[in-house]
Every structure is written in C-alpha cells, then in structure tokens.
Design a protein around this motif. Sequence first.
Motif, PDB file in Angstrom:
ATOM      1  N   THR A   8       0.835  -1.197   0.000  1.00 48.03           N
ATOM      2  CA  THR A   8       0.000   0.000   0.000  1.00 48.03           C
ATOM      3  C   THR A   8       0.872   1.249   0.000  1.00 48.03           C
ATOM      4  O   THR A   8       2.031   1.240   0.438  1.00 48.03           O
ATOM      5  CB  THR A   8      -0.910   0.030   1.227  1.00 48.03           C
ATOM      6  N   LEU A   9       0.292   2.331  -0.467  1.00 54.18           N
ATOM      7  CA  LEU A   9       0.989   3.612  -0.440  1.00 54.18           C
ATOM      8  C   LEU A   9       1.247   4.041   1.001  1.00 54.18           C
ATOM      9  O   LEU A   9       2.293   4.625   1.316  1.00 54.18           O
ATOM     10  CB  LEU A   9       0.154   4.661  -1.177  1.00 54.18           C
ATOM     11  N   GLN A  10       0.305   3.715   1.889  1.00 56.63           N
ATOM     12  CA  GLN A  10       0.491   4.030   3.300  1.00 56.63           C
ATOM     13  C   GLN A  10       1.702   3.282   3.872  1.00 56.63           C
ATOM     14  O   GLN A  10       2.495   3.851   4.635  1.00 56.63           O
ATOM     15  CB  GLN A  10      -0.754   3.663   4.102  1.00 56.63           C
ATOM     16  N   PHE A  11       1.846   2.007   3.498  1.00 56.83           N
ATOM     17  CA  PHE A  11       3.001   1.224   3.956  1.00 56.83           C
ATOM     18  C   PHE A  11       4.300   1.900   3.523  1.00 56.83           C
ATOM     19  O   PHE A  11       5.229   2.071   4.329  1.00 56.83           O
ATOM     20  CB  PHE A  11       2.923  -0.193   3.379  1.00 56.83           C
ATOM     21  N   LEU A  12       4.385   2.278   2.250  1.00 57.63           N
ATOM     22  CA  LEU A  12       5.603   2.920   1.754  1.00 57.63           C
ATOM     23  C   LEU A  12       5.868   4.231   2.474  1.00 57.63           C
ATOM     24  O   LEU A  12       7.012   4.520   2.860  1.00 57.63           O
ATOM     25  CB  LEU A  12       5.496   3.165   0.248  1.00 57.63           C
ATOM     26  N   ALA A  13       4.818   5.030   2.666  1.00 58.47           N
ATOM     27  CA  ALA A  13       4.996   6.312   3.349  1.00 58.47           C
ATOM     28  C   ALA A  13       5.516   6.099   4.770  1.00 58.47           C
ATOM     29  O   ALA A  13       6.445   6.795   5.214  1.00 58.47           O
ATOM     30  CB  ALA A  13       3.673   7.073   3.382  1.00 58.47           C
ATOM     31  N   ASN A  14       4.970   5.132   5.476  1.00 56.95           N
ATOM     32  CA  ASN A  14       5.415   4.863   6.843  1.00 56.95           C
ATOM     33  C   ASN A  14       6.852   4.382   6.890  1.00 56.95           C
ATOM     34  O   ASN A  14       7.641   4.810   7.750  1.00 56.95           O
ATOM     35  CB  ASN A  14       4.498   3.840   7.502  1.00 56.95           C
ATOM     36  N   LYS A  15       7.236   3.485   5.975  1.00 55.45           N
ATOM     37  CA  LYS A  15       8.605   2.968   5.976  1.00 55.45           C
ATOM     38  C   LYS A  15       9.604   4.046   5.577  1.00 55.45           C
ATOM     39  O   LYS A  15      10.726   4.103   6.097  1.00 55.45           O
ATOM     40  CB  LYS A  15       8.721   1.754   5.049  1.00 55.45           C
ATOM     41  N   ILE A  16       9.204   4.911   4.652  1.00 56.14           N
ATOM     42  CA  ILE A  16      10.064   6.029   4.275  1.00 56.14           C
ATOM     43  C   ILE A  16      10.355   6.910   5.492  1.00 56.14           C
ATOM     44  O   ILE A  16      11.498   7.310   5.730  1.00 56.14           O
ATOM     45  CB  ILE A  16       9.392   6.844   3.139  1.00 56.14           C
ATOM     46  N   LEU A  17       9.330   7.190   6.284  1.00 58.30           N
ATOM     47  CA  LEU A  17       9.523   8.007   7.477  1.00 58.30           C
ATOM     48  C   LEU A  17      10.374   7.289   8.516  1.00 58.30           C
ATOM     49  O   LEU A  17      11.194   7.915   9.195  1.00 58.30           O
ATOM     50  CB  LEU A  17       8.170   8.387   8.076  1.00 58.30           C
ATOM     51  N   ASP A  18      10.206   5.974   8.636  1.00 55.97           N
ATOM     52  CA  ASP A  18      11.031   5.202   9.569  1.00 55.97           C
ATOM     53  C   ASP A  18      12.507   5.273   9.182  1.00 55.97           C
ATOM     54  O   ASP A  18      13.386   5.473  10.040  1.00 55.97           O
ATOM     55  CB  ASP A  18      10.588   3.739   9.591  1.00 55.97           C
ATOM     56  N   VAL A  19      12.787   5.106   7.889  1.00 56.55           N
ATOM     57  CA  VAL A  19      14.177   5.132   7.414  1.00 56.55           C
ATOM     58  C   VAL A  19      14.777   6.512   7.610  1.00 56.55           C
ATOM     59  O   VAL A  19      15.938   6.648   8.011  1.00 56.55           O
ATOM     60  CB  VAL A  19      14.242   4.691   5.933  1.00 56.55           C
ATOM     61  N   ALA A  20      13.991   7.557   7.335  1.00 61.97           N
ATOM     62  CA  ALA A  20      14.469   8.921   7.552  1.00 61.97           C
ATOM     63  C   ALA A  20      14.810   9.152   9.021  1.00 61.97           C
ATOM     64  O   ALA A  20      15.839   9.754   9.354  1.00 61.97           O
ATOM     65  CB  ALA A  20      13.415   9.916   7.096  1.00 61.97           C
TER      66      ALA A  20
ATOM     67  N   ASP B  90      18.865   9.763  13.350  1.00 65.35           N
ATOM     68  CA  ASP B  90      19.434   9.337  14.634  1.00 65.35           C
ATOM     69  C   ASP B  90      20.934   9.061  14.497  1.00 65.35           C
ATOM     70  O   ASP B  90      21.738   9.445  15.363  1.00 65.35           O
ATOM     71  CB  ASP B  90      18.725   8.082  15.135  1.00 65.35           C
ATOM     72  N   ILE B  91      21.314   8.385  13.412  1.00 65.49           N
ATOM     73  CA  ILE B  91      22.731   8.074  13.179  1.00 65.49           C
ATOM     74  C   ILE B  91      23.545   9.350  13.002  1.00 65.49           C
ATOM     75  O   ILE B  91      24.694   9.460  13.471  1.00 65.49           O
ATOM     76  CB  ILE B  91      22.881   7.158  11.944  1.00 65.49           C
ATOM     77  N   LEU B  92      22.949  10.337  12.334  1.00 63.67           N
ATOM     78  CA  LEU B  92      23.641  11.600  12.070  1.00 63.67           C
ATOM     79  C   LEU B  92      23.701  12.502  13.310  1.00 63.67           C
ATOM     80  O   LEU B  92      24.394  13.529  13.301  1.00 63.67           O
ATOM     81  CB  LEU B  92      22.952  12.349  10.931  1.00 63.67           C
ATOM     82  N   GLY B  93      22.964  12.135  14.353  1.00 67.15           N
ATOM     83  CA  GLY B  93      22.979  12.942  15.569  1.00 67.15           C
ATOM     84  C   GLY B  93      22.025  14.117  15.542  1.00 67.15           C
ATOM     85  O   GLY B  93      22.166  15.068  16.331  1.00 67.15           O
ATOM     86  N   ILE B  94      21.028  14.041  14.652  1.00 68.38           N
ATOM     87  CA  ILE B  94      20.027  15.112  14.577  1.00 68.38           C
ATOM     88  C   ILE B  94      18.612  14.528  14.692  1.00 68.38           C
ATOM     89  O   ILE B  94      17.642  15.147  14.259  1.00 68.38           O
ATOM     90  CB  ILE B  94      20.161  15.919  13.267  1.00 68.38           C
ATOM     91  N   GLY B  95      18.505  13.348  15.264  1.00 68.19           N
ATOM     92  CA  GLY B  95      17.222  12.663  15.368  1.00 68.19           C
ATOM     93  C   GLY B  95      16.460  13.036  16.624  1.00 68.19           C
ATOM     94  O   GLY B  95      16.842  13.931  17.379  1.00 68.19           O
ATOM     95  N   TYR B  96      15.380  12.316  16.858  1.00 68.99           N
ATOM     96  CA  TYR B  96      14.498  12.626  17.972  1.00 68.99           C
ATOM     97  C   TYR B  96      15.217  12.531  19.322  1.00 68.99           C
ATOM     98  O   TYR B  96      14.971  13.342  20.217  1.00 68.99           O
ATOM     99  CB  TYR B  96      13.280  11.701  17.950  1.00 68.99           C
ATOM    100  N   ALA B  97      16.093  11.539  19.447  1.00 66.99           N
ATOM    101  CA  ALA B  97      16.802  11.380  20.721  1.00 66.99           C
ATOM    102  C   ALA B  97      17.689  12.577  21.030  1.00 66.99           C
ATOM    103  O   ALA B  97      17.933  12.896  22.200  1.00 66.99           O
ATOM    104  CB  ALA B  97      17.645  10.103  20.685  1.00 66.99           C
ATOM    105  N   ASP B  98      18.153  13.251  19.979  1.00 67.04           N
ATOM    106  CA  ASP B  98      19.066  14.382  20.158  1.00 67.04           C
ATOM    107  C   ASP B  98      18.332  15.707  20.335  1.00 67.04           C
ATOM    108  O   ASP B  98      18.790  16.575  21.080  1.00 67.04           O
ATOM    109  CB  ASP B  98      20.002  14.483  18.954  1.00 67.04           C
ATOM    110  N   ILE B  99      17.200  15.874  19.639  1.00 67.27           N
ATOM    111  CA  ILE B  99      16.560  17.190  19.683  1.00 67.27           C
ATOM    112  C   ILE B  99      15.361  17.264  20.630  1.00 67.27           C
ATOM    113  O   ILE B  99      14.990  18.344  21.052  1.00 67.27           O
ATOM    114  CB  ILE B  99      16.152  17.655  18.263  1.00 67.27           C
ATOM    115  N   THR B 100      14.784  16.108  20.992  1.00 70.81           N
ATOM    116  CA  THR B 100      13.645  16.137  21.923  1.00 70.81           C
ATOM    117  C   THR B 100      14.019  16.734  23.277  1.00 70.81           C
ATOM    118  O   THR B 100      13.239  17.517  23.832  1.00 70.81           O
ATOM    119  CB  THR B 100      13.055  14.723  22.104  1.00 70.81           C
ATOM    120  N   PRO B 101      15.194  16.414  23.844  1.00 70.10           N
ATOM    121  CA  PRO B 101      15.574  17.049  25.110  1.00 70.10           C
ATOM    122  C   PRO B 101      15.681  18.570  25.010  1.00 70.10           C
ATOM    123  O   PRO B 101      15.617  19.263  26.036  1.00 70.10           O
ATOM    124  CB  PRO B 101      16.946  16.423  25.422  1.00 70.10           C
TER     125      PRO B 101
END
Length: 248
Positions: free
Chosen positions: A26-38, A43-54
């Motif tokens: 489904t298009l929804q599946f692709l959209a969700n996986k794209i967001l997961d990969v992003a 996170d690896i680059l150090g600009i993900g949720y774990a880094d900016i949420t605090p």
Amino acid sequence: MEIKPKEYSKTYNIVASDCNAQREVTLQFLANKILDVATEHADILGIGYADITPKNQAWVLARLALEMERYPKPYETLIIETWIEDCNKHFSERNFCMKDAEGNIYGYARSVWFVIDLTTRKSLDISSFAGMDEMISERISPMQKIGKVRPLASGEGFIHRVKTGDIDYNRHFNSGKQVEHIVNLVPMTDLDAKYISRFEISYMNEAHFNQELSLMRFEEAPDNYVAEMKPTDGGATICRCRIILKTR
C-alpha cells in the motif's frame, strides 16, 4: 573524529499483510517505511528525535512525494535508501530510492522537513545544527521536485470523522493515515486497471480525535487528480494532494 554516513539503507521483506487488493504494498506502507528510514538515518547523524527532543524540538514533515514504476509484491524484497539533498535555515530536503534485491528500481521519493519548538510551535533555524553542511550528499535524484496544489473549488468525496486508530503517539492525525484516507478517494475499479504512478501530499495543519473532515478530489486532467482534506466547520486545510494514475 567519527565519519557519519551520508547515505543509509534498510531492507524489508514484504508479506501479504503489507499489501492491498491489487497484491501490491500500500501507499500508506511505503509512506510509513520512508519516514522510519528517515528517522533512523537522522538518529545516526545525531540530529534525530533522541538528540533534539531534550531541547524541546521536533522534526515535522511538510511535504512528501512518491514516484513509482511498480510496487513491491508479497515475498519480494524492498530496499529503501535515503540521503539529504539540501538544507537551508527553514527546510531540509531528503530523498529516497526504492529498489529490489537485484537493484531494479521500484521508484523514488522526495520529502521536505522543518524543525519546530514544541512549546511555541514555531519553526527553528536548521542551519544552526552542528555539522549540517557535512551531512548533505552529492547524490542526485532523477525524480521531479514536489509541486504545489491549488485549493479545490469543487469536487467529489466523503466525510470522515477522525477515529482512535487514526491517532498516533503525538495524539494527532497520523501522516500515514492521511495518505490512506486520501487513497480511499480512488475507486477500486480504477486501481484494478491503473496504479498510482505519482503521489504528492502537503501537510498543512494538524487534525485531532473526533474532528469531522471533508475529503474531496477533482480531476484536473485525465488520470490527474488533486485532492484536499479540510474540516467541515470551515477550519484550516489539513492537507492537499496530487494523484496521477497510469495504466497497468
């Protein structure tokens, strides 16, 4: 000094529950996986949720577009590759390539993001992130950039009240669910004969639980539709989309 990868990829094995009546993901599946990969690459680059949420900050998806040559089917492999194409003080542009295990291309995607302060809900200067310039890849995407969709003057569609299953952990209307409901504007008979070759969505405002929304589509040209989701009470538009169909 640690060298952080400018590109990132993840592999998925498609199963029947990922697919629709046409036996394609489904298009929804692709959209969700794209967001997961992003999210994982950020996170690896150090600009993900774990880094900016605090810091009381969060990434927000503004636009997403997919351009597909074909869709993965059950028991096929889906590899999603991602990289940052550009960044300025307001927006970050992130691209994706989707292919099978042999390297054959399913399609591409483009996305535009910004960062907000969670208290003020106002956007922040992304260029101030340390090392952001070094994260931009030289890789070029062949996919056309995301265009703009004008407001609909008229159209046909249906009313949807936001349900429990539409709400995500941020307690607003999930972005993937918005894709799902917009796709519901396309009749099953159309999707049996054609497939969505290009899909664009601009996320404009949040929607919340129990809010009543009007979903409409209008055919601008043969197999080229624009769509809109907005509150029935006349509030601000939630999203605008473009759907282009292609004969199978």
